[in-house]
Design a protein around this motif. Sequence first.
Motif, PDB file in Angstrom:
ATOM      1  N   UNK A   2      13.437 -31.919   0.734  1.00 36.34           N
ATOM      2  CA  UNK A   2      14.014 -31.512  -0.545  1.00 36.34           C
ATOM      3  C   UNK A   2      13.207 -32.132  -1.685  1.00 36.34           C
ATOM      4  N   UNK A   3      13.279 -31.502  -2.822  1.00 39.34           N
ATOM      5  CA  UNK A   3      12.709 -32.073  -4.034  1.00 39.34           C
ATOM      6  C   UNK A   3      13.826 -32.273  -5.035  1.00 39.34           C
ATOM      7  N   UNK A   4      13.743 -33.372  -5.735  1.00 36.45           N
ATOM      8  CA  UNK A   4      14.698 -33.635  -6.795  1.00 36.45           C
ATOM      9  C   UNK A   4      14.224 -32.892  -8.041  1.00 36.45           C
ATOM     10  N   UNK A  78      10.420 -34.065  -8.247  1.00 31.46           N
ATOM     11  CA  UNK A  78      10.071 -35.367  -7.685  1.00 31.46           C
ATOM     12  C   UNK A  78      10.296 -35.345  -6.186  1.00 31.46           C
ATOM     13  N   UNK A  79       9.424 -36.045  -5.471  1.00 29.86           N
ATOM     14  CA  UNK A  79       9.579 -36.194  -4.034  1.00 29.86           C
ATOM     15  C   UNK A  79       8.899 -37.484  -3.602  1.00 29.86           C
ATOM     16  N   UNK A  89       6.431 -44.541  -2.810  1.00 29.51           N
ATOM     17  CA  UNK A  89       5.638 -43.768  -3.760  1.00 29.51           C
ATOM     18  C   UNK A  89       6.360 -42.464  -4.037  1.00 29.51           C
ATOM     19  N   UNK A  90       6.565 -42.200  -5.311  1.00 32.78           N
ATOM     20  CA  UNK A  90       7.199 -40.963  -5.761  1.00 32.78           C
ATOM     21  C   UNK A  90       6.132 -40.109  -6.428  1.00 32.78           C
ATOM     22  N   UNK A  91       6.060 -38.845  -6.043  1.00 37.63           N
ATOM     23  CA  UNK A  91       5.151 -37.888  -6.671  1.00 37.63           C
ATOM     24  C   UNK A  91       5.963 -36.978  -7.585  1.00 37.63           C
ATOM     25  N   UNK A 132      13.706 -36.803   1.092  1.00 36.02           N
ATOM     26  CA  UNK A 132      12.805 -36.299   0.054  1.00 36.02           C
ATOM     27  C   UNK A 132      11.335 -36.516   0.383  1.00 36.02           C
ATOM     28  N   UNK A 133      11.029 -36.890   1.617  1.00 37.67           N
ATOM     29  CA  UNK A 133       9.643 -37.175   1.992  1.00 37.67           C
ATOM     30  C   UNK A 133       8.868 -35.887   2.219  1.00 37.67           C
TER      31      UNK A 133
END
Length: 141
Positions: A2-4, A78-79, A89-91, A132-133
């Motif tokens: 999932x992506x936030x 964000x993921x 680490x958040x992208x 969220x990975x």
Amino acid sequence: MARHLYRCPLRWSDMDAFGHVNNVVFLRYLEEARIDFMFRLAPGDGSPSFSGGSVVARHEIDYLRPLVHRHEPVTIESWVTKIGAASLTIAYEIKDPEVTYVRASTVVVPFDLEAQRPRRISEEERSFLQEYVDDRMTSAA
């Protein structure tokens, strides 16, 4: 995976003399999205996850296109690209459906405010982050 998603409003004061969002303001946008992801969406009511504090160890930002003021919010996806023992680490992508303005990443270190030192990621936090990975796509590399 999932992506936030965070819808970030643009403010008139975000603009610089050239009429687009100032490069420093993009860091604020990333912070808003990160806080919304890590704190508002932290697992469980009353959960201590992520509430003890965190510090930013590193930012990387690729500015791809200028973003100008408008009334519609911009979307920040964000993921998580990496979960270590004591960091993650958040992208991010700051975008509209057809245009990506910024790709970025942030290394975040959970921090024990009382002891004034970094701490390990808890199992509850790891479980939350794992949803969220996506390590196939790193943003600002």
